[in-house]
Design a protein around this motif. Structure first.
Motif, PDB file in Angstrom:
ATOM      1  N   SER A  14       0.830  -1.200   0.000  1.00 51.48           N
ATOM      2  CA  SER A  14       0.000   0.000   0.000  1.00 51.48           C
ATOM      3  C   SER A  14       0.868   1.255   0.000  1.00 51.48           C
ATOM      4  CB  SER A  14      -0.932  -0.012   1.209  1.00 51.48           C
ATOM      5  OG  SER A  14      -1.667   1.182   1.281  1.00 51.48           O
ATOM      6  N   ALA A  15       1.907   1.260   0.805  1.00 53.45           N
ATOM      7  CA  ALA A  15       2.807   2.417   0.862  1.00 53.45           C
ATOM      8  C   ALA A  15       3.507   2.629  -0.480  1.00 53.45           C
ATOM      9  CB  ALA A  15       3.829   2.239   1.980  1.00 53.45           C
ATOM     10  N   GLU A  16       3.965   1.543  -1.096  1.00 51.25           N
ATOM     11  CA  GLU A  16       4.619   1.653  -2.405  1.00 51.25           C
ATOM     12  C   GLU A  16       3.652   2.180  -3.454  1.00 51.25           C
ATOM     13  OE1 GLU A  16       6.179  -2.245  -3.086  1.00 51.25           O
ATOM     14  OE2 GLU A  16       7.874  -1.942  -1.727  1.00 51.25           O
ATOM     15  N   SER A  17       2.418   1.703  -3.406  1.00 50.31           N
ATOM     16  CA  SER A  17       1.404   2.173  -4.342  1.00 50.31           C
ATOM     17  C   SER A  17       1.118   3.658  -4.134  1.00 50.31           C
ATOM     18  CB  SER A  17       0.124   1.358  -4.161  1.00 50.31           C
ATOM     19  OG  SER A  17      -0.921   1.891  -4.941  1.00 50.31           O
ATOM     20  N   LEU A  18       1.029   4.067  -2.879  1.00 47.20           N
ATOM     21  CA  LEU A  18       0.776   5.486  -2.588  1.00 47.20           C
ATOM     22  C   LEU A  18       1.945   6.361  -3.034  1.00 47.20           C
ATOM     23  CD1 LEU A  18      -0.916   5.208   0.901  1.00 47.20           C
ATOM     24  CD2 LEU A  18      -1.992   5.872  -1.252  1.00 47.20           C
ATOM     25  N   LYS A  19       3.157   5.877  -2.863  1.00 52.23           N
ATOM     26  CA  LYS A  19       4.321   6.645  -3.326  1.00 52.23           C
ATOM     27  C   LYS A  19       4.282   6.804  -4.843  1.00 52.23           C
ATOM     28  CE  LYS A  19       7.584   5.569   0.358  1.00 52.23           C
ATOM     29  NZ  LYS A  19       8.832   4.868   0.698  1.00 52.23           N
ATOM     30  N   ALA A  20       3.941   5.735  -5.537  1.00 55.15           N
ATOM     31  CA  ALA A  20       3.842   5.818  -6.999  1.00 55.15           C
ATOM     32  C   ALA A  20       2.737   6.783  -7.411  1.00 55.15           C
ATOM     33  CB  ALA A  20       3.587   4.431  -7.589  1.00 55.15           C
ATOM     34  N   ASP A  21       1.598   6.735  -6.722  1.00 56.91           N
ATOM     35  CA  ASP A  21       0.506   7.664  -7.017  1.00 56.91           C
ATOM     36  C   ASP A  21       0.926   9.105  -6.768  1.00 56.91           C
ATOM     37  OD1 ASP A  21      -1.083   5.509  -7.662  1.00 56.91           O
ATOM     38  OD2 ASP A  21      -2.265   5.568  -5.805  1.00 56.91           O
ATOM     39  N   ASN A  22       1.638   9.333  -5.667  1.00 58.31           N
ATOM     40  CA  ASN A  22       2.097  10.683  -5.358  1.00 58.31           C
ATOM     41  C   ASN A  22       3.067  11.192  -6.418  1.00 58.31           C
ATOM     42  OD1 ASN A  22       0.562  10.875  -3.063  1.00 58.31           O
ATOM     43  ND2 ASN A  22       2.222  10.350  -1.670  1.00 58.31           N
ATOM     44  N   THR A  23       3.934  10.305  -6.888  1.00 56.41           N
ATOM     45  CA  THR A  23       4.878  10.697  -7.930  1.00 56.41           C
ATOM     46  C   THR A  23       4.131  11.069  -9.208  1.00 56.41           C
ATOM     47  OG1 THR A  23       6.532   9.229  -6.985  1.00 56.41           O
ATOM     48  CG2 THR A  23       6.907   9.952  -9.236  1.00 56.41           C
ATOM     49  N   LYS A  24       3.116  10.298  -9.558  1.00 55.86           N
ATOM     50  CA  LYS A  24       2.320  10.624 -10.750  1.00 55.86           C
ATOM     51  C   LYS A  24       1.580  11.946 -10.575  1.00 55.86           C
ATOM     52  CE  LYS A  24       1.615   5.845 -12.143  1.00 55.86           C
ATOM     53  NZ  LYS A  24       0.646   4.748 -12.228  1.00 55.86           N
ATOM     54  N   LEU A  25       1.059  12.173  -9.378  1.00 53.32           N
ATOM     55  CA  LEU A  25       0.377  13.441  -9.118  1.00 53.32           C
ATOM     56  C   LEU A  25       1.350  14.610  -9.197  1.00 53.32           C
ATOM     57  CD1 LEU A  25      -2.027  12.465  -6.211  1.00 53.32           C
ATOM     58  CD2 LEU A  25      -2.659  13.111  -8.544  1.00 53.32           C
ATOM     59  N   PHE A  26       2.561  14.416  -8.698  1.00 51.37           N
ATOM     60  CA  PHE A  26       3.564  15.476  -8.790  1.00 51.37           C
ATOM     61  C   PHE A  26       3.894  15.749 -10.246  1.00 51.37           C
ATOM     62  CE2 PHE A  26       7.770  17.336  -8.751  1.00 51.37           C
ATOM     63  CZ  PHE A  26       7.613  18.333  -7.817  1.00 51.37           C
ATOM     64  N   GLU A  27       3.977  14.693 -11.047  1.00 48.31           N
ATOM     65  CA  GLU A  27       4.242  14.862 -12.471  1.00 48.31           C
ATOM     66  C   GLU A  27       3.132  15.692 -13.112  1.00 48.31           C
ATOM     67  OE1 GLU A  27       5.058  12.102 -16.425  1.00 48.31           O
ATOM     68  OE2 GLU A  27       4.337  11.179 -14.587  1.00 48.31           O
ATOM     69  N   LYS A  28       1.893  15.405 -12.772  1.00 45.53           N
ATOM     70  CA  LYS A  28       0.773  16.177 -13.304  1.00 45.53           C
ATOM     71  C   LYS A  28       0.836  17.625 -12.832  1.00 45.53           C
ATOM     72  CE  LYS A  28      -2.257  12.217 -13.789  1.00 45.53           C
ATOM     73  NZ  LYS A  28      -3.467  11.540 -13.336  1.00 45.53           N
ATOM     74  N   MET A  29       1.231  17.812 -11.568  1.00 50.22           N
ATOM     75  CA  MET A  29       1.347  19.171 -11.039  1.00 50.22           C
ATOM     76  C   MET A  29       2.423  19.942 -11.796  1.00 50.22           C
ATOM     77  SD  MET A  29       2.050  20.360  -7.112  1.00 50.22           S
ATOM     78  CE  MET A  29       3.823  20.210  -7.152  1.00 50.22           C
ATOM     79  N   ARG A  30       3.556  19.292 -12.042  1.00 53.54           N
ATOM     80  CA  ARG A  30       4.631  19.946 -12.813  1.00 53.54           C
ATOM     81  C   ARG A  30       4.150  20.287 -14.219  1.00 53.54           C
ATOM     82  NH1 ARG A  30      10.141  19.085 -11.046  1.00 53.54           N
ATOM     83  NH2 ARG A  30      10.669  20.102 -12.981  1.00 53.54           N
TER      84      ARG A  30
END
Length: 132
Positions: free
Chosen positions: A59-75
């Motif tokens: 779950s933590a790994e999945s959340l980290k990946a989701d956060n990274t994707k969200l950061f990419e979208k934010m950028r």
């Protein structure tokens, strides 16, 4: 008569000794059985904890990946807004966001940069080709 009493007393003590040995063996076997049951219960509990830990790690790994994707979208949105000239509002909003341990933008940015690193992408592709 005293010889008969002594031999009767001797046979009684050996019968008592046999009875005592039997009761001690019974007690030890009962303790062994209780310990086996307790050991089985502890092993089941340990296995349950291992499964829960594995679930939480995934779950933590999945959340980290989701956060990274969200950061990419934010950028992406920031770069899109900067090309339209409205980056000041987005940057001001990003600066005004509360500094929270759960929202560590620097860590997100580092994970994002690592995910788009061409050297890492190349090494991942090489590993995948070796696996196949």
């Amino acid at each position: 008569s005293s010889a008969q009493g002594a031999s009767a007393n001797g046979s009684r003590s050996s019968a008592d000794k046999t009875q005592d040995d039997h009761s001690v063996a019974t007690i030890i076997m009962a303790q062994r059985d209780r310990l086996r049951v307790r050991c089985d219960a502890l092993e089941a509990e340990r296995d349950s904890f291992k499964r829960e830990l594995q679930t939480q790690v995934q779950s933590a790994e999945s959340l980290k990946a989701d956060n990274t994707k969200l950061f990419e979208k934010m950028r992406y949105l920031q770069s899109y807004n900067s090309s339209n000239g409205s980056s000041g509002a987005v940057a001001a909003r990003a600066r005004s966001m509360p500094k929270d341990r759960d929202l560590d933008l620097e860590a997100l940015e580092q994970r994002y940069e690592a995910s788009v690193d061409p050297f890492r992408q190349f090494s991942r592709a090489e590993r995948q080709s070796k696996v196949q």
